[in-house]
Design an enzyme around this catalytic site. Structure first.
Site, PDB file in Angstrom:
ATOM      1  N   ASP A 245       0.829  -1.209   0.000  1.00 62.47           N
ATOM      2  CA  ASP A 245       0.000   0.000   0.000  1.00 62.47           C
ATOM      3  C   ASP A 245       0.859   1.253   0.000  1.00 62.47           C
ATOM      4  O   ASP A 245       0.587   2.210  -0.738  1.00 62.47           O
ATOM      5  CB  ASP A 245      -0.918   0.019   1.232  1.00 62.47           C
ATOM      6  CG  ASP A 245      -2.001  -1.033   1.157  1.00 62.47           C
ATOM      7  OD1 ASP A 245      -2.199  -1.608   0.068  1.00 62.47           O
ATOM      8  OD2 ASP A 245      -2.641  -1.297   2.195  1.00 62.47           O
ATOM      9  N   ASP A 258       0.341  -0.575   5.790  1.00 59.01           N
ATOM     10  CA  ASP A 258      -0.825  -1.284   5.260  1.00 59.01           C
ATOM     11  C   ASP A 258      -2.078  -0.594   5.786  1.00 59.01           C
ATOM     12  O   ASP A 258      -2.291  -0.523   7.000  1.00 59.01           O
ATOM     13  CB  ASP A 258      -0.778  -2.757   5.680  1.00 59.01           C
ATOM     14  CG  ASP A 258      -1.599  -3.636   4.755  1.00 59.01           C
ATOM     15  OD1 ASP A 258      -1.692  -3.308   3.558  1.00 59.01           O
ATOM     16  OD2 ASP A 258      -2.131  -4.655   5.226  1.00 59.01           O
ATOM     17  N   LYS A 260      -5.999  -0.524   6.370  1.00 53.59           N
ATOM     18  CA  LYS A 260      -7.095  -1.481   6.517  1.00 53.59           C
ATOM     19  C   LYS A 260      -8.374  -0.749   6.928  1.00 53.59           C
ATOM     20  O   LYS A 260      -8.325   0.301   7.572  1.00 53.59           O
ATOM     21  CB  LYS A 260      -6.761  -2.542   7.571  1.00 53.59           C
ATOM     22  CG  LYS A 260      -5.565  -3.425   7.241  1.00 53.59           C
ATOM     23  CD  LYS A 260      -5.832  -4.295   6.026  1.00 53.59           C
ATOM     24  CE  LYS A 260      -4.656  -5.214   5.753  1.00 53.59           C
ATOM     25  NZ  LYS A 260      -4.854  -6.028   4.518  1.00 53.59           N
TER      26      LYS A 260
END
Length: 351
Positions: A245, A258, A260
Site C-alpha cells: 500500500d 498497510d 485497513k
C-alpha cells in the site's frame, strides 16, 4: 431381683420411689465369652520379619534415607520410568530454510534518495502467471481454527442477508476498500499534508470513504517521505509477489504501511489476524527486489473506521517483523508443499 431407689420432687415435696427389676430382664449373652478370632498376621513368618520389627520399634525415626528407599524400591519393583510431561502447546514448527529478511549486499552502496515522487510499479503478470501472491498464499494456508470462524461468520451473514444479499455486501466492502486506497494514494502522491489540504477537497471523495479519511487524519499528519504507493514487490529467490500500500516514514521511521478498514474496533495487534504476516511478507519481498535500492525493517498497520472515529495504529518493530517473517516462511512452505502434492495427485490421475 434388684431394687432401685430414686427420688422424685412433686410440688415441692420429695417422694422416694422404688423400682423392682427381675434378673431375667438382663441378657445372659453378656456373660458368654465370644470366640477368639484368628488374626490375619497369625500366618506371617515372625522370625523372617523380626529384624524389621525391631528396627521400627527401636527408633522413632527411620534409619533409611530417600536414596536407600529408592534403591530398595528399584530392587523390588524395578527402576522408575518417568513419562514425559504432556505439553499444553503444540510443537512449534520452524522453517526448513531460514531465508534472510534483509538483503544488504547491493543496497548499501546504491541507496536511493528520499526526494522525488513515490515509485509505483504496476503489476505485470506477463511471463509469471504462476507466481503466487501473498494474499493467495495466506488464504490457502489458514489454520483449521481460522477456517472455522470464517465459515461461521459467513453462514451467519448469509442467514441474515441471504445469498444475494451477502454477495452484494461483499462487493460493497471491496468497492469501499478500493476507493479508500485510491483516496489515500491521491493525498500521498500529491505531497499535500492533511493539515494543509483545502476543505472543499474532502467533498470530492465518495461518501463511502469520507468517514475513513477522517478516521486516519491524525495518522496522515505523521506520514512523510513517501517512497512507494500501490507498488508491486517480487521476491527474486522465494518467487512470490504482492502489492504494498505504501512505503513511507511514520514519525521518522521508514515502514511498510498497510491501510485497513474495519466495521469493528481493532485496538490490539492480535485483532488484525494475519495482517502482520502480510506486512512482513511485503517487506521481505521489497528487501529482495532489485527495483528498490533500500531496505525496510519496520511495519505499520492502520485500521480505519467508517464512522470517522480515530484509526488504530499498530507499529511493528524490527524484532516483530523478524518474528512474523519466520511465520511467513512457514506458511510459504506449507503452500508449496500443498501445491506440489496437488500437482502430483493430478499427474497420477492423468496417467
Amino acid at each position: 431381683m434388684f431394687i432401685l431407689k430414686r427420688v422424685v420432687c412433686v410440688g415441692g415435696t420429695i417422694v422416694p420411689q422404688c423400682t423392682a427389676l427381675s434378673v431375667s430382664n438382663f441378657s445372659a449373652y453378656s456373660c458368654v465369652r465370644s470366640r477368639k478370632r484368628n488374626s490375619p498376621y497369625s500366618s506371617v513368618d515372625s522370625e523372617r520379619y523380626s529384624s524389621l520389627v525391631k528396627s521400627v520399634m527401636s527408633s522413632r525415626v527411620s534409619s533409611q534415607t530417600p536414596e536407600s528407599l529408592q534403591t530398595e524400591d528399584e530392587h523390588v519393583y524395578g527402576p522408575v520410568v518417568k513419562a514425559a510431561t504432556p505439553s499444553s502447546r503444540p510443537e512449534m514448527r520452524v522453517p526448513k530454510t531460514l531465508h534472510p529478511f534483509l538483503h544488504f549486499q547491493e543496497t548499501l552502496q546504491a541507496e536511493e534518495p528520499e526526494s522525488g515522487p513515490p515509485v509505483r510499479i504496476l503489476l505485470n503478470r506477463a511471463g509469471r502467471s504462476s507466481v503466487p501472491s501473498v494474499t493467495r498464499i495466506l488464504q490457502q494456508t489458514l489454520s483449521p481454527e481460522q477456517i472455522f470462524y470464517l465459515e461461521r461468520w459467513k453462514r451467519r451473514m448469509i442467514a441474515e442477508l441471504g445469498e444475494e444479499g451477502f454477495k452484494e455486501y461483499s462487493q460493497k466492502l471491496f468497492r469501499q476498500g478500493r476507493l479508500f486506497h485510491s483516496a489515500v494514494e491521491d493525498i500521498l502522491v500529491s505531497g499535500a499534508t492533511w493539515k494543509n489540504r483545502n476543505p472543499p477537497e474532502t467533498s470530492e471523495y465518495p461518501p463511502e470513504v469520507q468517514g475513513y479519511m477522517e478516521s486516519i487524519s491524525h495518522v496522515l499528519e505523521d506520514v512523510g517521505a513517501v517512497r512507494a504507493t500501490e507498488s508491486t514487490v517480487h521476491h527474486d529467490t522465494l518467487n512470490y509477489l504482492g502489492i504494498v500500500d505504501c512505503v513511507a516514514r511514520y514519525r521518522g521511521v521508514l515502514c511498510v504501511i498497510d491501510w485497513k478498514t474495519s466495521e469493528k474496533p481493532k485496538p490490539f495487534l492480535s485483532n488484525t489476524y494475519d495482517n502482520p504476516v502480510q506486512v512482513a511478507a511485503y517487506a521481505g519481498a521489497l528487501n529482495n527486489d532489485g527495483n528498490y535500492k533500500y531496505q525496510v525493517e519496520n511495519g505499520l498497520i492502520v485500521v480505519a473506521y467508517k464512522d470517522g472515529s480515530p484509526a488504530h495504529v499498530h507499529q511493528l518493530s524490527s524484532e516483530l517483523m523478524l518474528k512474523y517473517w519466520t511465520t511467513w516462511l512457514i506458511r510459504l512452505e506449507e503452500f508449496t508443499e500443498r501445491r506440489s502434492s496437488h500437482a502430483s495427485s493430478s499427474f497420477e490421475q492423468m496417467r
